[in-house]
Motif scaffolding. Sequence first.
Motif, mmCIF file in Angstrom:
data_model
loop_
_atom_site.group_PDB
_atom_site.id
_atom_site.type_symbol
_atom_site.label_atom_id
_atom_site.label_comp_id
_atom_site.label_asym_id
_atom_site.label_seq_id
_atom_site.Cartn_x
_atom_site.Cartn_y
_atom_site.Cartn_z
ATOM 1 N N ASN A 223 0.834 -1.200 0.000
ATOM 2 C CA ASN A 223 0.000 0.000 0.000
ATOM 3 C C ASN A 223 0.873 1.255 0.000
ATOM 4 O O ASN A 223 2.109 1.189 0.027
ATOM 5 C CB ASN A 223 -0.974 -0.012 1.182
ATOM 6 N N ALA A 224 0.217 2.404 0.011
ATOM 7 C CA ALA A 224 0.934 3.677 -0.055
ATOM 8 C C ALA A 224 1.827 3.888 1.165
ATOM 9 O O ALA A 224 2.917 4.469 1.052
ATOM 10 C CB ALA A 224 -0.062 4.822 -0.184
ATOM 11 N N ALA A 225 1.380 3.419 2.329
ATOM 12 C CA ALA A 225 2.172 3.606 3.552
ATOM 13 C C ALA A 225 3.530 2.914 3.447
ATOM 14 O O ALA A 225 4.556 3.455 3.889
ATOM 15 C CB ALA A 225 1.403 3.078 4.755
ATOM 16 N N LEU A 226 3.556 1.737 2.843
ATOM 17 C CA LEU A 226 4.811 0.997 2.684
ATOM 18 C C LEU A 226 5.769 1.720 1.739
ATOM 19 O O LEU A 226 6.945 1.907 2.051
ATOM 20 C CB LEU A 226 4.527 -0.412 2.161
ATOM 21 N N TRP A 227 5.254 2.119 0.566
ATOM 22 C CA TRP A 227 6.110 2.833 -0.381
ATOM 23 C C TRP A 227 6.536 4.173 0.197
ATOM 24 O O TRP A 227 7.659 4.640 -0.015
ATOM 25 C CB TRP A 227 5.391 3.024 -1.715
ATOM 26 N N GLY A 228 5.645 4.806 0.952
ATOM 27 C CA GLY A 228 5.981 6.078 1.592
ATOM 28 C C GLY A 228 7.091 5.928 2.619
ATOM 29 O O GLY A 228 7.981 6.781 2.731
ATOM 30 N N ALA A 229 7.048 4.830 3.381
ATOM 31 C CA ALA A 229 8.097 4.567 4.376
ATOM 32 C C ALA A 229 9.446 4.360 3.690
ATOM 33 O O ALA A 229 10.476 4.880 4.137
ATOM 34 C CB ALA A 229 7.734 3.337 5.200
ATOM 35 N N LEU A 230 9.429 3.609 2.579
ATOM 36 C CA LEU A 230 10.675 3.382 1.841
ATOM 37 C C LEU A 230 11.186 4.688 1.243
ATOM 38 O O LEU A 230 12.387 4.985 1.307
ATOM 39 C CB LEU A 230 10.453 2.349 0.736
ATOM 40 N N LEU A 231 10.284 5.468 0.678
ATOM 41 C CA LEU A 231 10.666 6.753 0.087
ATOM 42 C C LEU A 231 11.284 7.671 1.139
ATOM 43 O O LEU A 231 12.318 8.305 0.905
ATOM 44 C CB LEU A 231 9.455 7.421 -0.560
ATOM 45 N N GLY A 232 10.645 7.733 2.310
ATOM 46 C CA GLY A 232 11.167 8.585 3.378
ATOM 47 C C GLY A 232 12.567 8.174 3.794
ATOM 48 O O GLY A 232 13.449 9.020 3.987
ATOM 49 N N ALA A 233 12.776 6.847 3.921
ATOM 50 C CA ALA A 233 14.096 6.349 4.319
ATOM 51 C C ALA A 233 15.136 6.639 3.243
ATOM 52 O O ALA A 233 16.263 7.043 3.552
ATOM 53 C CB ALA A 233 14.024 4.845 4.579
ATOM 54 N N CYS A 234 14.748 6.464 1.980
ATOM 55 C CA CYS A 234 15.677 6.733 0.870
ATOM 56 C C CYS A 234 16.045 8.206 0.811
ATOM 57 O O CYS A 234 17.203 8.566 0.558
ATOM 58 C CB CYS A 234 15.052 6.306 -0.459
ATOM 59 N N SER A 235 15.078 9.060 1.036
ATOM 60 C CA SER A 235 15.342 10.510 1.031
ATOM 61 C C SER A 235 16.287 10.884 2.165
ATOM 62 O O SER A 235 17.208 11.679 1.988
ATOM 63 C CB SER A 235 14.035 11.284 1.162
ATOM 64 N N THR A 236 16.068 10.288 3.343
ATOM 65 C CA THR A 236 16.918 10.574 4.503
ATOM 66 C C THR A 236 18.364 10.171 4.252
ATOM 67 O O THR A 236 19.297 10.883 4.630
ATOM 68 C CB THR A 236 16.389 9.830 5.748
ATOM 69 N N HIS A 237 18.530 9.021 3.591
ATOM 70 C CA HIS A 237 19.874 8.468 3.408
ATOM 71 C C HIS A 237 20.466 8.758 2.030
ATOM 72 O O HIS A 237 21.525 8.234 1.682
ATOM 73 C CB HIS A 237 19.858 6.961 3.672
ATOM 74 N N GLY A 238 19.784 9.578 1.226
ATOM 75 C CA GLY A 238 20.341 10.011 -0.060
ATOM 76 C C GLY A 238 20.387 8.930 -1.124
ATOM 77 O O GLY A 238 21.232 8.979 -2.034
ATOM 78 N N GLU A 239 19.478 7.965 -1.051
ATOM 79 C CA GLU A 239 19.419 6.884 -2.048
ATOM 80 C C GLU A 239 18.425 7.294 -3.142
ATOM 81 O O GLU A 239 17.240 6.940 -3.112
ATOM 82 C CB GLU A 239 18.995 5.587 -1.366
ATOM 83 N N VAL A 240 18.935 8.052 -4.140
ATOM 84 C CA VAL A 240 18.057 8.703 -5.113
ATOM 85 C C VAL A 240 17.358 7.705 -6.032
ATOM 86 O O VAL A 240 16.156 7.814 -6.294
ATOM 87 C CB VAL A 240 18.859 9.730 -5.954
ATOM 88 N N LYS A 241 18.092 6.712 -6.522
ATOM 89 C CA LYS A 241 17.522 5.773 -7.490
ATOM 90 C C LYS A 241 16.339 5.017 -6.909
ATOM 91 O O LYS A 241 15.278 4.883 -7.527
ATOM 92 C CB LYS A 241 18.601 4.787 -7.956
ATOM 93 N N LEU A 242 16.503 4.539 -5.674
ATOM 94 C CA LEU A 242 15.424 3.800 -5.015
ATOM 95 C C LEU A 242 14.285 4.740 -4.612
ATOM 96 O O LEU A 242 13.113 4.351 -4.635
ATOM 97 C CB LEU A 242 15.976 3.060 -3.793
#
Length: 301
Positions: A223-242
């Motif tokens: 669901n959106a919450a899962l993808w949102g959690a991954l997006l937030g973590a990627c943004s925090t850690h600078g993982e642009v591709k993911l």
Amino acid sequence: MGDVETGLGLFRRMGERNVVSWNTMISCLAQNGRDGEAVEVFNEMREEGFEIDEATVVSVLPACGQLGAVEVGKWIHLYTDSKGLIGEVVSVGNAVVSFYCKCGDLDAACSVFKGMARKNVVSWNTLILGYAFNGRGELGIELFEEMMNADEKPNEATFVGALTCCTHAGLVEKGRDLFASMTEIHGIEPKLEHYGCMVDVLGRSECLKEAHDLIKSMPMKPNAALWGALLGACSTHGEVKLAELAAKELIDVEPWNSGNYVLLSNIYAEEGRWDEVEKVRELMKENCITKAPGQSAIGKS
């Protein structure tokens, strides 16, 4: 939940009321988010000399916790303790523990929990979640281990609490072990919320590929919450591709949500990929999406 105003009007016009009448009204107000009124009716009940019972306590204490009505909640605790209700009725003890957790008084919550002569799985879950949401994840995991040693059978909510503890305490390895034990030891199939907790555990500890692999392995649609959690973590850690991949998945799950387009546009803008920024804007137009007030997409200057 029915017409609360009609019920309240009928209650006010009643010539005679009993404890059941008061409890029903308090419960109705609390369940409909009218916590202040629920506590007001409870105070009226006391003033009119009615003796509260376990149903009163279970109905009004959650409202006290939501409002932060500490003094009323403490009075209820002392009253129930003096009447022996905490020892006799598990749901009353659980309600008192939950109240103190919501108010952030974990010492009081723990004291009540330890003093309960009888406990059920809800008792354990309540305090574990209380530790999690008050930033005391390590203590929550210790309590989970104590629960296992007491041969109390955990349920789905237990693992939501324990995994949330791992998230806040940064206990990645423990989170992996708990998640695996759900099916391997306890025969509990993880649901969306468990996957969500685990993605949070991994994401906060920069295990981003593992978090993505976990999402891909799910037997149900993320669901959106899962993808949102991954997006937030990627943004925090600078993982642009993911982060780009997660934002695209968010748009696929919630094509109507303008915020998802803005997130993707901002990812591209920060990389200087202005052609991609323009494509996102065009996609918004095609899908008739309007940016909500307060959202800001970075533009090329």
